[in-house]
Design an enzyme around this catalytic site. Sequence first.
Site, PDB file in Angstrom:
ATOM      1  N   ASP A 194      -6.649   0.387  -0.527  1.00  0.00           N
ATOM      2  CA  ASP A 194      -5.842   1.562  -0.866  1.00  0.00           C
ATOM      3  C   ASP A 194      -6.965   2.548  -0.834  1.00  0.00           C
ATOM      4  OD1 ASP A 194      -3.816   0.040  -1.368  1.00  0.00           O
ATOM      5  OD2 ASP A 194      -4.227  -0.184  -3.643  1.00  0.00           O
ATOM      6  N   HIS A 232       0.599   5.230  -1.617  1.00  0.00           N
ATOM      7  CA  HIS A 232       0.135   3.991  -2.350  1.00  0.00           C
ATOM      8  C   HIS A 232      -0.866   3.242  -1.871  1.00  0.00           C
ATOM      9  CE1 HIS A 232       2.517   0.313  -0.799  1.00  0.00           C
ATOM     10  NE2 HIS A 232       2.164   1.024   0.156  1.00  0.00           N
ATOM     11  N   ASP A 281      -2.807  -4.619  -9.277  1.00  0.00           N
ATOM     12  CA  ASP A 281      -1.466  -4.924  -8.369  1.00  0.00           C
ATOM     13  C   ASP A 281      -1.162  -6.204  -7.913  1.00  0.00           C
ATOM     14  OD1 ASP A 281       0.089  -4.918  -5.919  1.00  0.00           O
ATOM     15  OD2 ASP A 281      -0.866  -2.969  -5.196  1.00  0.00           O
ATOM     16  N   HIS A 335      -5.191  -4.984  -1.324  1.00  0.00           N
ATOM     17  CA  HIS A 335      -5.604  -4.030  -0.208  1.00  0.00           C
ATOM     18  C   HIS A 335      -6.676  -3.181  -0.787  1.00  0.00           C
ATOM     19  CE1 HIS A 335      -1.174  -5.041   0.081  1.00  0.00           C
ATOM     20  NE2 HIS A 335      -1.465  -5.162   1.435  1.00  0.00           N
ATOM     21  N   ASP A 349       0.294  -7.709  -5.972  1.00  0.00           N
ATOM     22  CA  ASP A 349       0.063  -8.391  -4.821  1.00  0.00           C
ATOM     23  C   ASP A 349      -1.366  -8.779  -4.537  1.00  0.00           C
ATOM     24  OD1 ASP A 349      -1.530  -6.249  -3.747  1.00  0.00           O
ATOM     25  OD2 ASP A 349       0.107  -5.511  -2.835  1.00  0.00           O
ATOM     26  N   HIS A 372       1.312   1.795  -6.188  1.00  0.00           N
ATOM     27  CA  HIS A 372       0.096   2.190  -6.649  1.00  0.00           C
ATOM     28  C   HIS A 372      -0.470   3.670  -6.421  1.00  0.00           C
ATOM     29  CE1 HIS A 372      -3.726  -0.707  -7.342  1.00  0.00           C
ATOM     30  NE2 HIS A 372      -3.442   0.099  -8.093  1.00  0.00           N
ATOM     31  N   ASP A 382      -6.695  -6.571  -6.101  1.00  0.00           N
ATOM     32  CA  ASP A 382      -5.558  -5.836  -5.124  1.00  0.00           C
ATOM     33  C   ASP A 382      -5.647  -6.704  -3.703  1.00  0.00           C
ATOM     34  OD1 ASP A 382      -3.809  -4.316  -3.460  1.00  0.00           O
ATOM     35  OD2 ASP A 382      -4.192  -2.536  -4.699  1.00  0.00           O
ATOM     36  N   GLU A 405       3.421  -2.176  -8.928  1.00  0.00           N
ATOM     37  CA  GLU A 405       4.051  -2.686  -7.636  1.00  0.00           C
ATOM     38  C   GLU A 405       4.999  -4.062  -7.967  1.00  0.00           C
ATOM     39  OE1 GLU A 405       4.049  -1.538  -4.720  1.00  0.00           O
ATOM     40  OE2 GLU A 405       2.257  -0.161  -4.534  1.00  0.00           O
TER      41      GLU A 405
END
Length: 300
Positions: free
Chosen positions: A126, A139, A227, A124, A229, A99, A122, A272
């Site tokens: 980030d 990332h 992302d 996260h 994830d 990312h 996402d 990712e």
Amino acid sequence: MEKLQISLIGVPIDFGQMRRGVDMGPSAIRYAGAIERLEAIGHTVIDEGDIHVPNAAKLEVHPKLRNLGAVVEACSQLSMLVNKAVKQKQFPLILGGDHSIAIGTLSGLAQHYKNLGVIWYDAHADMNTADTSPSGNIHGMPLAVAMGMGHEKLTSIGGDAAKIKPENLVIIGARSVDAGERALIKEKGIKVYSMHEVDRLGMTAVMEDALQYLKDRKVDGLHLSLDLDGLDPMYTPGVGTPVPGGITYRESHLAMEILQESNMLTSAEFVEVNPVLDTKNATANVAVELMGSLLGESLV
């Protein structure tokens, strides 16, 4: 929907984090049939291939920023390609890679959009910096960089100004946020729909509210940074930082369909995908399926 000229750009980089293999993400996504799927919808796909990612060992090393030199070089190249695609009235669709590539994507877009909106799908946030990051993995920093915070070699890619405004950012699916990121979210008043909101309100309400929020800010472009994830790892096992309790496969398709129906989207990236950690290319297949929903695939 409008038929697009899509500029497909691969960024085979795994230097923004520690787990090798995500550099093969663009190849895995292409192998899963991304181009064929988009062409079947009626879009024209111009595959720009993959940018050249330099050897990190030969570039600048930083004590708190893992592989800084390689990330700066790759993101600088990506920024120029995204800038070129928008100039040519194409729809930039970027395949990661980790990312950290969003630093390049957003800097390229910011040269054309003065009030760019961003949906960050996402697990996260980030938005760490070298001072707040527990790992030094870049990332986990692209949103901070895009808002003008972080090492000058990152923030100056594509120009010195901040690339996005905090009030034009929406994070969807967050469930793993570091302490420094939580403080920054509160300080900047960033709009976040955590998994609590997704569960409580439902994905339809979350997406409709998010899009209205961005419309109210009169954004002049809208970028989706997805992302894999963000989804629960039962659907996307091939990611480097899986977090249980994520968005479902069907909720993600619904989110993409609502985003497509808004007619606001001007660019997207899918990041990712790590084939080394995957099961039978399942995560790349999900990425391609979500691209289909995002870009107008229909059953009728």
